[in-house]
Enzyme design. Structure first.
Site, PDB file in Angstrom:
ATOM      1  N   GLY A  43      34.074  27.519  33.722  1.00 32.40           N
ATOM      2  CA  GLY A  43      34.825  28.693  33.304  1.00 32.40           C
ATOM      3  C   GLY A  43      33.889  29.887  33.291  1.00 32.40           C
ATOM      4  O   GLY A  43      32.773  29.803  32.763  1.00 32.40           O
ATOM      5  N   ALA A  44      34.322  30.996  33.905  1.00 36.40           N
ATOM      6  CA  ALA A  44      33.424  32.135  34.117  1.00 36.40           C
ATOM      7  C   ALA A  44      32.734  32.623  32.846  1.00 36.40           C
ATOM      8  O   ALA A  44      31.504  32.737  32.807  1.00 36.40           O
ATOM      9  CB  ALA A  44      34.186  33.273  34.803  1.00 36.40           C
ATOM     10  N   ARG A  85      26.196  28.761  40.684  1.00 38.56           N
ATOM     11  CA  ARG A  85      27.591  28.921  41.102  1.00 38.56           C
ATOM     12  C   ARG A  85      27.785  30.372  41.536  1.00 38.56           C
ATOM     13  O   ARG A  85      27.660  31.282  40.719  1.00 38.56           O
ATOM     14  CB  ARG A  85      28.567  28.539  39.989  1.00 38.56           C
ATOM     15  CG  ARG A  85      28.404  27.101  39.508  1.00 38.56           C
ATOM     16  CD  ARG A  85      29.657  26.583  38.827  1.00 38.56           C
ATOM     17  NE  ARG A  85      30.732  26.379  39.774  1.00 38.56           N
ATOM     18  CZ  ARG A  85      32.008  26.137  39.411  1.00 38.56           C
ATOM     19  NH1 ARG A  85      32.327  26.104  38.142  1.00 38.56           N
ATOM     20  NH2 ARG A  85      32.938  25.958  40.325  1.00 38.56           N
ATOM     21  N   GLN A 192      41.397  19.931  36.207  1.00 41.75           N
ATOM     22  CA  GLN A 192      41.090  20.668  34.979  1.00 41.75           C
ATOM     23  C   GLN A 192      42.336  20.920  34.133  1.00 41.75           C
ATOM     24  O   GLN A 192      42.257  20.989  32.911  1.00 41.75           O
ATOM     25  CB  GLN A 192      40.408  22.001  35.311  1.00 41.75           C
ATOM     26  CG  GLN A 192      39.011  21.846  35.895  1.00 41.75           C
ATOM     27  CD  GLN A 192      39.017  21.922  37.410  1.00 41.75           C
ATOM     28  OE1 GLN A 192      39.975  21.508  38.060  1.00 41.75           O
ATOM     29  NE2 GLN A 192      37.951  22.459  37.973  1.00 41.75           N
ATOM     30  N   ASP A 233      37.727  34.320  37.938  1.00 42.78           N
ATOM     31  CA  ASP A 233      36.281  34.178  38.053  1.00 42.78           C
ATOM     32  C   ASP A 233      35.621  35.448  38.573  1.00 42.78           C
ATOM     33  O   ASP A 233      34.441  35.672  38.325  1.00 42.78           O
ATOM     34  CB  ASP A 233      35.938  32.993  38.958  1.00 42.78           C
ATOM     35  CG  ASP A 233      36.209  31.676  38.261  1.00 42.78           C
ATOM     36  OD1 ASP A 233      35.261  31.103  37.694  1.00 42.78           O
ATOM     37  OD2 ASP A 233      37.367  31.229  38.251  1.00 42.78           O
TER      38      ASP A 233
END
Length: 342
Positions: A43-44, A85, A192, A233
């Site tokens: 999760g960002a 990421r 998710q 994101d």
């Protein structure tokens, strides 16, 4: 996540949910980098916060008393963490903020600079929770009483420092006394929605129904969903949105069925340096996430697989973007600039 007094970062291992609640103790930045890479934390906003603490751990383990050598080492660690990421901009945003904090501090004592980093990481953590609550407050006004809300992936407390973005809006609506329910896409290939969103909603006694990703269109056609809300994101200057793969399909379906499609995200997710979604780097993950399930092959040996972790939803499909400063409507190019720079 939480910072322990013994000098380590404790993370809930999301890869084990919902069957096991297991915590990881990260004692070095490499532990944090590995946790981000393998989605133990995801999760960002969450990976941004985790990276800030990871940088702090790395700084604590640097064996130098010289400020310039220390700063050089911290920058190298930040570069490694940033590479874990590439799509979620919050990761880079948090690390840039930490480095900037060091540069504006005149202290020559390296131990004092380590304290500065820890204090800034704590601040990022606290601010994220406060930001999510503000997003929830603004967003819940868009959810009518009795709504059936479809969401994709997990944009809840697990994806942030706490409370959540998309799920934070849902929580705020429930706290406001609204009778709403959630429909959670399972979210292939790593589930998710099934593993994390459903788990969060059940724990909070919010009614939730799980569907497979390919059921969403029929759900809309049969008028069993009232609106869609997702996280993000990265959001570019023109309002294009990168989010978990499958989000774009939902937005197209929402448009076809005349349903609102909302994106909930903090301002730190907005990347004004990119003109459009075409410039967003899209992470591609290992093909075994598609060809295998729980370590067992579900596809013929040797088959090719393509596994982008995110897709880009063009701005014309986004009804509104919900931030901590309010709800932003088209035209996004102008309105995002106003809210960011004014």
């Amino acid at each position: 996540m939480r910072w322990l007094e013994e000098g380590c970062l404790e993370l809930l291992d999301q890869t084990k949910l919902p069957l096991k609640v297991t915590y990881l103790k990260c004692r070095d930045y490499l532990d944090v980098a590995a946790a981000i890479k393998r989605l133990a934390v995801r999760g960002a906003p969450a990976i941004g916060t985790a990276a800030a603490y990871g940088l702090t751990l790395g700084a604590m383990n640097l064996k130098t008393r010289q400020k310039e050598e220390f700063l050089s080492g911290v920058k190298a660690i930040a570069s490694e963490l940033s590479a874990t990421r590439p799509t979620a901009v919050n990761l880079r945003w948090a690390l840039d903020r930490m480095i900037k904090k060091l540069h504006i501090d005149d202290n020559e004592d390296v131990n004092s600079l380590r304290t500065v980093l820890l204090e800034e990481a704590n601040l990022i953590y606290q601010e994220d929770i406060e930001t999510n609550r503000k997003i929830g407050k603004h967003g819940q006004a868009l959810i009518p009483n009795g709504s059936r809300v479809l969401t994709h992936c997990n944009a809840g407390a697990l994806a942030t420092a706490g409370y959540g973005t998309a799920l934070g809006v849902i929580r705020a609506a429930r706290e406001a006394g609204k009778n709403i329910s959630v429909i959670a896409d399972e979210t292939r290939p790593l589930l998710q929605g099934a593993r994390l969103t459903a788990w969060e909603m059940l724990r909070e006694h919010i009614p939730v129904t799980l569907i497979t990703d390919n059921m969403a269109g029929y759900l809309m056609a049969t008028q069993k969903v009232d609106l869609i809300i997702v996280g993000a994101d990265r959001i570019t200057a023109n309002g294009d949105v990168a989010n978990k793969i499958g989000t774009y399909s939902l937005a197209v379906l929402a448009k076809a069925h005349n349903l609102p499609f909302y994106v909930a995200a903090p301002l730190s997710t907005i990347d004004m340096s990119l003109a459009s979604g075409a410039e967003i780097p899209i992470e591609e993950r290992d093909h075994t996430e598609i060809t295998h399930l729980d370590g067992k092959s579900v596809a013929p040996p040797g088959v090719k697989a393509w596994n982008p972790a995110f897709d880009v939803t063009p701005n014309h499909l986004v009804t509104a973007i919900i931030t901590e400063r309010g709800v932003i409507y088209p035209a996004y190019l102008d309105n995002l600039d106003k809210i960011i720079n004014h």
